[in-house]
Design a protein around this motif. Structure first.
Motif: not given
Length: 577
Positions: A263-289
């Motif tokens: 993935f890309s990170m801009e100069a002096l930027g931020f990043g965050a990744i999620l590893e999820d083993q709980s199955g298909a994304p729920g509505p909360d995660l879909v809304s967040f994304l």
């Protein structure tokens, strides 16, 4: 405080009804004013218990004082303790919450490799909070907070000096706060790992694991964008990966028994990744994304790094009717002049940043140092500050009584001043009270430059009587806990200005101009009052020098009134021959 103990108890109860906890700061350094009649620790803890407070912040300390801890243990329910700075190890068990105000006052002191919070490392449940109140570009503290899974204190108003967040920094706070809130349970994981290995130089990451989810927070410390392979992780069967900063699913490459994420990170930027083993994304995660993907269309680098300051305006002062008669008793005529007005603000902090002190009409920003050649028309000024007896005459003639009368004429009893006080300066009057008196008298409050010219004359002297300090020209300084009253006006004729104006320094501070911005109000006090409590540098700064001024923040008339602040008035004359 207005309402005393019952009023504060009612306020705290009102917050509690809304599910809000309340804690108070204790100025542990204040040893020169009020005597509580017992130990400071017992008095402070008892007062907090009486008003129902939930916690206490120990301003300027990195540990909970033993005396306060022991006093708090005797109370039920207990009081939560919070030192201002990162608690020392011995105090960690006593600190239910921690501010962790990491004192790194400028960008040069921030290391390239982000620091790790000792408190968060030893006790991950601590609500550590980062702040960097004087930095204009706050990327260093923002990235450090994110990597530590810490909160961020947005201190923009510092002693009345507005140090606003740039668009870029404010947006960074909004985005990483959303991540920390959405995955708050992971941010306090007992198994968090700071500075875990990554694949790119200058990029740093922390790991926050949970039962079936893991979040990594990342910061690119390089001043250039970094693309491509960022991190390699062990293979987790059934795991899905998401870029929380850009709001999209990641499709990993499995190589040599590891999952490699690009993935890309801009100069002096931020990043965050999620590893999820709980199955298909729920509505909360879909809304967040979805929300994160929308934000990703506007990179942080497209936003301004400029730090805003609050422009101020002087409160207009209406001229008085032009006086054309003989000089009235009790006033002094000050001739017209092209005056070299030079003065500096004496705020304890803030350096020379734009926004410190005040902004005169001829300036483009608030600033600490001021110089301007100003034409001053002739005017009349009171020879002395307004006395108690003169103010009594005003009250009798007008029936004046302020709507907010907290502390109004606090030294008076039964509508009059104490015996023997007729010729002392009236104090415990707000700037609104002083203006009301001036209007009744056909006068106004002086502008700062008028006050200084009347005290200094044309030669730029440091004191009304000359350039050398003369203790006999002013009342003696009082450093006691309970100050004595002001001296009678005219009691120190050796302190007269070149024009014969008295009590310009050393008796009471005096109201002059008011300044406002969209956040604060402040007035300039001149006259360097006699009371100087001992014990700390953190009391309101004062000066007897004519080239220095005191900026006094205005909260409300009841809180602005002081036993050290009075006033004098001026009257306009015609500038024509």
């Amino acid at each position: 405080m207005p309402g005393g103990i019952p009023g504060l108890r009612s306020m705290v109860a009102d917050f509690h009804r809304r599910g809000v906890r309340v804690f108070f700061p204790v100025v542990i350094w204040d040893r020169g004013t009020r005597d509580e009649g017992g130990s400071f620790s017992d008095a402070s803890m008892t007062l907090l218990h009486e008003i129902g407070a939930d916690g206490i912040n120990f301003d300027t300390l990195d540990t909970v004082p033993d005396a306060n801890r022991k006093a708090g243990e005797r109370l039920s329910p207990p009081i939560a303790f919070e030192p201002q700075f990162d608690p020392q190890n011995a105090s960690l068990a006593d600190s239910a919450i921690s501010w962790s105000d990491w004192v790194l006052w400028d960008d040069l002191k921030w290391p390239f490799v982000p620091r790790v919070s000792r408190v968060k490392w030893l006790e991950p449940r601590h609500a550590t909070l980062m702040t960097d109140r004087y930095a204009r570009f706050k990327i260093n503290s923002l990235q450090t907070a994110f990597l530590n899974g810490a909160g961020y204190v947005l201190i923009e108003n510092i002693w009345g000096f507005w140090n606003g967040f740039s668009e870029r920094d404010a947006e960074a706070v909004r985005r990483f706060t959303r991540i920390e809130r959405a995955f708050s349970g992971l941010m306090v994981s007992r198994d968090w790992e700071p500075l875990v290995p990554v694949l790119q130089s200058g990029v740093y990451a922390s790991r926050f694991p949970g039962k079936d989810r893991v979040v990594w927070t990342l910061a690119n410390r390089n001043d250039y964008a970094v693309d491509g392979e960022q991190i390699a992780l062990p293979v987790r069967p059934g795991a899905r990966y998401y870029d929380l900063w850009r709001g999209r699913a990641l499709h990993p490459e499995v190589r040599d028994g590891q999952v490699v994420l690009r993935f890309s990170m801009e100069a002096l930027g931020f990043g965050a990744i999620l590893e999820d083993q709980s199955g298909a994304p729920g509505p909360d995660l879909v809304s967040f994304l979805s929300a994160a993907a929308k934000d990703a269309n506007r990179p942080l680098d497209s936003l301004s790094r400029a730090t805003p300051f609050a422009r101020q305006s002087m409160v207009p002062v209406a001229a008085t009717p032009v006086w054309r008669g003989a000089v009235p008793d009790g006033m002094v005529r000050i001739p017209a002049a092209d005056y070299d007005f030079r003065v500096n603000g004496i705020e304890i902090e803030n350096g020379d940043d734009p926004g410190t002190d005040v902004q005169f009409d001829w300036e483009t920003s608030p600033r600490r140092s001021h110089r301007h050649r100003v034409h001053i028309a002739p005017f009349l000024i009171d020879r002395t500050p307004v006395t108690n007896d003169a103010f009594r005459q005003f009250l009798q003639a007008t029936g004046y009584h302020p709507k907010d009368d907290h502390n109004f004429l606090r030294d008076w009893k039964d509508g009059t001043y104490p015996a023997g006080w007729a010729n002392r300066p009236v104090t415990w009057v707000s700037i609104e009270d002083a203006r009301a008196y001036a209007h009744w008298a056909g006068k106004r409050l002086p502008h700062v430059w008028e006050w200084q010219y009347a005290a200094q004359g044309m030669d730029g002297r440091l004191y009304p009587w000359g350039n050398t300090w003369d203790a006999s020209a002013v009342p003696p300084k009082d450093t006691s806990r309970t100050p004595h009253p002001p001296s009678e006006v005219s009691a120190f004729p050796a302190g007269a200005s070149p024009f014969g104006v008295l009590d310009m320094e050393g008796n009471v501070a005096q109201w002059t101009d008011e300044f406002r911005d969209e956040h604060t109000r402040a007035a300039i006090l001149r006259g360097g009052d006699y009371y100087r409590p001992a014990g700390s540098m953190w009391y309101f700064p004062k000066s007897d020098r004519l080239d220095e001024q005191e900026k006094y923040l205005l909260l409300s008339p009841g809180r602005d009134r002081s036993g050290m602040v009075g006033f004098r008035c001026v009257r306009d004359l015609s500038d024509a021959p």
